[in-house]
Design a protein around this motif. Structure first.
Motif, short mmCIF file in Angstrom:
data_model
loop_
_atom_site.label_atom_id
_atom_site.label_comp_id
_atom_site.label_asym_id
_atom_site.label_seq_id
_atom_site.Cartn_x
_atom_site.Cartn_y
_atom_site.Cartn_z
N GLU A 75 10.38 3.39 5.29
CA GLU A 75 9.87 1.44 5.67
C GLU A 75 8.52 1.50 5.18
N GLY A 76 7.73 2.38 6.44
CA GLY A 76 6.68 2.05 6.61
C GLY A 76 6.34 2.44 5.43
N GLU A 134 7.31 2.92 2.08
CA GLU A 134 7.34 1.70 1.45
C GLU A 134 6.52 1.11 1.18
N GLN A 135 6.16 0.06 2.44
CA GLN A 135 5.06 -0.68 2.68
C GLN A 135 4.12 -0.66 2.50
N GLY A 178 0.21 0.04 8.06
CA GLY A 178 1.74 0.54 7.91
C GLY A 178 1.73 2.47 8.27
N ALA A 211 1.64 -2.19 -0.83
CA ALA A 211 0.43 -2.46 -0.14
C ALA A 211 -0.18 -2.07 -1.42
#
Length: 264
Positions: free
Chosen positions: A68-69, A71-72, A62, A76
């Motif tokens: 957004e990345g 948070e991704q 990510g 994970a």
């Protein structure tokens, strides 16, 4: 030396190559589980597979330079269990004369080098605080103190990292979570090798000659007069991630070969 990292889980951003990969390997050798991060899923998976030779390495792909990345990646990572150690290593540099740096390049370096660490710390450090133990590291640079004329925007981001790390250390005072910065000097990595190769081509000398001359010529205050290895940087990072470094927080620890010409 046993750094007492067995049973700990570390997320190292930007760890598919270079200093990040060496940090991941060193932590794995000390018994930690390491979450390997990169922007590209296939490269991240390949890097984690390679690092499995040293321990329990798991890919978490990510782009941490975007909200957004980040948070991704955090989601994970947490899906695999608690994250005890966060090493904010993701970063980029681009040599460019000051008057030729456009606004979007200033902003890009700030997003990658500074905001990635801000976001990942905001997402993961509160749980460390609640558990009463954690380590947050920012991989800065001696360029935070010696602003390089050939990339002022990079130096600016590294100075900003020191401010963020110190402020976060104060925020987490007394919680069992330490926050520190590490300031490498010129370090021989894949990215630096490419940079030196381009300089050698431009000046019409061999890559080996440029590698040998770079530090004495461009960082003359260096006391070791050479590039550090990524492993040398990773050793200091691993110590600061450990129980043994529990009294060190809010510090900017230099592994710069003595380039910064001050005692403190």
């Amino acid at each position: 030396m046993d750094l007492k990292l067995k049973g700990r889980t570390a997320l190292v951003t930007g760890s598919t190559l270079g200093i990040g990969a060496s940090i991941a390997e060193t932590l794995l050798r000390e018994g930690a589980t390491v979450l390997v991060n990169g922007r590209d899923e296939s490269r991240t998976t390949a890097a984690a597979e390679k690092l499995k030779a040293f321990g329990d390495a798991r890919p978490v792909a990510g782009d941490v330079s975007t909200g957004e990345g980040a948070e991704q990646v955090a989601a994970a990572a947490l899906a695999l269990g608690d994250v005890d150690i966060l090493v904010n290593n993701a970063g980029v540099f681009t040599p460019q004369p000051f008057f030729e740096i456009p606004d979007d390049e200033w902003e890009r370096l700030f997003r990658v080098n500074v905001m990635s660490g801000v976001r990942m710390s905001r997402l993961l450090a509160p749980a460390m605080r609640d558990r009463g133990w954690g380590r947050v590291l920012f991989i800065a640079s001696e360029s935070a103190l010696n602003i390089p004329v050939e990339m002022v925007h990079y130096g600016m981001t590294k100075t900003a990292q020191l401010a963020v790390a110190r402020g976060l250390a104060k925020t987490l005072s007394g919680t069992g979570v330490t926050v520190n910065s590490v300031l490498p000097g010129p370090t021989w990595t894949d990215g630096v090798e490419e940079f030196v190769r381009e300089m050698a081509d431009a000046e019409g000398v061999s890559e080996e000659q440029m590698k040998s001359d770079f530090v004495p010529k461009n960082r003359p205050t260096s006391l070791i007069q050479r590039f550090a290895t990524a492993e040398e940087v990773a050793s200091l990072v691993a110590y600061l991630c450990s129980d043994l470094a529990s009294a060190t927080s809010g510090a900017a620890m230099r592994v710069d070969g003595g380039i910064v010409d001050t005692i403190t």
